[in-house]
Design a protein around this motif. Sequence first.
Motif, PDB file in Angstrom:
ATOM      1  N   VAL A  39      84.129 -11.632 -15.274  1.00 37.95           N
ATOM      2  CA  VAL A  39      83.320 -11.394 -14.074  1.00 37.95           C
ATOM      3  C   VAL A  39      82.559 -10.078 -14.221  1.00 37.95           C
ATOM      4  O   VAL A  39      83.133  -8.986 -14.117  1.00 37.95           O
ATOM      5  CB  VAL A  39      84.181 -11.360 -12.790  1.00 37.95           C
ATOM      6  CG1 VAL A  39      83.278 -11.186 -11.570  1.00 37.95           C
ATOM      7  CG2 VAL A  39      85.019 -12.620 -12.658  1.00 37.95           C
ATOM      8  N   ILE A  40      81.261 -10.185 -14.472  1.00 37.12           N
ATOM      9  CA  ILE A  40      80.383  -9.011 -14.560  1.00 37.12           C
ATOM     10  C   ILE A  40      79.274  -9.206 -13.537  1.00 37.12           C
ATOM     11  O   ILE A  40      78.592 -10.241 -13.530  1.00 37.12           O
ATOM     12  CB  ILE A  40      79.781  -8.853 -15.975  1.00 37.12           C
ATOM     13  CG1 ILE A  40      80.887  -8.771 -17.020  1.00 37.12           C
ATOM     14  CG2 ILE A  40      78.885  -7.618 -16.041  1.00 37.12           C
ATOM     15  CD1 ILE A  40      80.388  -8.742 -18.445  1.00 37.12           C
ATOM     16  N   LYS A  41      79.086  -8.216 -12.661  1.00 32.01           N
ATOM     17  CA  LYS A  41      78.083  -8.310 -11.602  1.00 32.01           C
ATOM     18  C   LYS A  41      77.171  -7.089 -11.636  1.00 32.01           C
ATOM     19  O   LYS A  41      77.605  -5.993 -11.967  1.00 32.01           O
ATOM     20  CB  LYS A  41      78.760  -8.427 -10.233  1.00 32.01           C
ATOM     21  CG  LYS A  41      79.575  -9.702 -10.054  1.00 32.01           C
ATOM     22  CD  LYS A  41      80.179  -9.796  -8.662  1.00 32.01           C
ATOM     23  CE  LYS A  41      80.949 -11.104  -8.480  1.00 32.01           C
ATOM     24  NZ  LYS A  41      81.556 -11.210  -7.120  1.00 32.01           N
ATOM     25  N   GLU A  76      90.662 -11.750  -8.972  1.00 35.58           N
ATOM     26  CA  GLU A  76      90.071 -11.449 -10.266  1.00 35.58           C
ATOM     27  C   GLU A  76      89.472 -10.044 -10.290  1.00 35.58           C
ATOM     28  O   GLU A  76      88.859  -9.595  -9.317  1.00 35.58           O
ATOM     29  CB  GLU A  76      88.983 -12.470 -10.599  1.00 35.58           C
ATOM     30  CG  GLU A  76      88.565 -12.462 -12.035  1.00 35.58           C
ATOM     31  CD  GLU A  76      88.549 -13.856 -12.635  1.00 35.58           C
ATOM     32  OE1 GLU A  76      88.938 -13.993 -13.807  1.00 35.58           O
ATOM     33  OE2 GLU A  76      88.156 -14.790 -11.922  1.00 35.58           O
ATOM     34  N   ALA A  77      89.655  -9.355 -11.396  1.00 39.42           N
ATOM     35  CA  ALA A  77      89.004  -8.066 -11.601  1.00 39.42           C
ATOM     36  C   ALA A  77      87.509  -8.293 -11.797  1.00 39.42           C
ATOM     37  O   ALA A  77      87.087  -9.290 -12.407  1.00 39.42           O
ATOM     38  CB  ALA A  77      89.594  -7.353 -12.811  1.00 39.42           C
ATOM     39  N   GLU A  78      86.696  -7.360 -11.297  1.00 40.75           N
ATOM     40  CA  GLU A  78      85.248  -7.494 -11.381  1.00 40.75           C
ATOM     41  C   GLU A  78      84.640  -6.201 -11.923  1.00 40.75           C
ATOM     42  O   GLU A  78      84.996  -5.111 -11.490  1.00 40.75           O
ATOM     43  CB  GLU A  78      84.657  -7.838 -10.007  1.00 40.75           C
ATOM     44  CG  GLU A  78      85.210  -9.144  -9.431  1.00 40.75           C
ATOM     45  CD  GLU A  78      84.538  -9.554  -8.123  1.00 40.75           C
ATOM     46  OE1 GLU A  78      83.424  -9.059  -7.843  1.00 40.75           O
ATOM     47  OE2 GLU A  78      85.121 -10.365  -7.393  1.00 40.75           O
ATOM     48  N   PHE A  79      83.711  -6.357 -12.854  1.00 37.76           N
ATOM     49  CA  PHE A  79      83.029  -5.224 -13.467  1.00 37.76           C
ATOM     50  C   PHE A  79      81.625  -5.137 -12.878  1.00 37.76           C
ATOM     51  O   PHE A  79      80.779  -6.005 -13.128  1.00 37.76           O
ATOM     52  CB  PHE A  79      82.977  -5.395 -14.982  1.00 37.76           C
ATOM     53  CG  PHE A  79      82.450  -4.199 -15.729  1.00 37.76           C
ATOM     54  CD1 PHE A  79      82.579  -2.908 -15.224  1.00 37.76           C
ATOM     55  CD2 PHE A  79      81.839  -4.363 -16.964  1.00 37.76           C
ATOM     56  CE1 PHE A  79      82.097  -1.812 -15.924  1.00 37.76           C
ATOM     57  CE2 PHE A  79      81.363  -3.277 -17.687  1.00 37.76           C
ATOM     58  CZ  PHE A  79      81.482  -1.990 -17.152  1.00 37.76           C
ATOM     59  N   SER A 107      73.728  -0.953 -18.418  1.00 32.60           N
ATOM     60  CA  SER A 107      72.783  -2.046 -18.436  1.00 32.60           C
ATOM     61  C   SER A 107      73.546  -3.359 -18.226  1.00 32.60           C
ATOM     62  O   SER A 107      74.428  -3.703 -19.022  1.00 32.60           O
ATOM     63  CB  SER A 107      72.059  -2.056 -19.781  1.00 32.60           C
ATOM     64  OG  SER A 107      71.467  -3.281 -20.069  1.00 32.60           O
ATOM     65  N   PHE A 108      73.168  -4.047 -17.158  1.00 35.76           N
ATOM     66  CA  PHE A 108      73.792  -5.324 -16.857  1.00 35.76           C
ATOM     67  C   PHE A 108      73.535  -6.331 -17.975  1.00 35.76           C
ATOM     68  O   PHE A 108      74.438  -7.076 -18.393  1.00 35.76           O
ATOM     69  CB  PHE A 108      73.259  -5.853 -15.522  1.00 35.76           C
ATOM     70  CG  PHE A 108      73.740  -7.231 -15.169  1.00 35.76           C
ATOM     71  CD1 PHE A 108      75.066  -7.452 -14.822  1.00 35.76           C
ATOM     72  CD2 PHE A 108      72.868  -8.312 -15.199  1.00 35.76           C
ATOM     73  CE1 PHE A 108      75.515  -8.722 -14.491  1.00 35.76           C
ATOM     74  CE2 PHE A 108      73.306  -9.583 -14.868  1.00 35.76           C
ATOM     75  CZ  PHE A 108      74.628  -9.793 -14.515  1.00 35.76           C
TER      76      PHE A 108
END
Length: 397
Positions: free
Chosen positions: A78-80, A58-61, A66-67
């Motif tokens: 997927v945002i981390k 999976e691609a992850e950002f 700003s989270f």
Amino acid sequence: MHTKVPAPELKRRMTRFRDEMSGIDPDWEMAAVFSKVNQYYFTGTMQDGVLLIPSDGEAEFFVRRSFERAEAESNFPVIKQMRSYRDAASEMGGTPKIIYTEKEIVPLSLMDRFTKHFPVEEIRGVDNTILKLRSVKSRYELGFIREAGKIHRFVLEDVIPGILKERMTEADLGAELFRALIDEGHQGMIRFRAFDTDFVLGQIAFGDNSLNPTNFDSPSGFLGMGTSVPVLGSRRRKLKNGDLVFIDVGCGVCGYHTDKTMTYMMNSHPKNDISDINDRLYDIQMETAKLLKPGAIPSEIYDTIMGTIEPEFLDNFMGFKNRRASFLGHSIGLQIDELPVIAKRFDEPIEKNMVFAIEPKKGIEGFGMVGTENTFIVTARGAESVTGKHPGLMVVE
């Protein structure tokens, strides 16, 4: 306008990207996307971070700031949160030997910080691959382009004639034009792909100010506010009776742009030769638009159209004196100046739902830049203008 990009739209874009990358390099391992415009295309939000796209998994950002906003705005799966690229590296595991990234955009210092934690052996460019994906718009994207086109047509064709007043400055016109566009729904800025290019609206000029040289690849020119800020319009040049008013500006909705040029004569009808020149330029625009069909080759369209133009008309065509633009039009979308271009060396076929701004223009010494520009969507039946069909020259009395 705060509109979340739908999750299926984001998934479709990521799938297309992976398919395109596998066709270019079956052994690719990872791409890193830093540009906020490209991040928006893939994730639906514009933050300070990096989007890591492995060939498998999976691609992850990873977002530094700003989270919270990324989570609120985006449907990306997927945002981390990260404090530095060290966090992203530890989350992703091993470092690939080769990484693809936006070599035309990423500063060397940023890449130095990134490769400190991702010590890759080779960096390859992914810019044109992403631009190729972005060149074919979805129905979702075309909706915003059509809305921008409606605003553009209304303001330049119906509103501007009532704004133009004798003794107003170019800057006055720029400010009023900006307000009119904002009132109708314009996003408040336009974006360019060209490096270090600043614009508020586009080019606004009275008389032969539109023949001034500019650092931007354009047939026309303008002085702007001054040497350090060549944007908007001059505070000194005032509108006089008999002046040509040249307006070449962008309009945007939810990130997506249209491009349009109109010229106006202030309290004076153009001489017959000026009208004839403008009519010929409009014909060139529409002849070019007729050729914008799926399967057509941009370079062949350029050669075909240029071959139909009378030799004497080519004098100052697409520019003035030794300053000429070597294209007839350009793709447009999240940025004004996208690919492909209607010019030589663009040999890949045009596809349905590409969007082009066609802008034939001609400089006239002592008078100004005459011409027209509209934005067209490529359909199965040919090109459809979304910014109107006005021939481009209007008398204001």
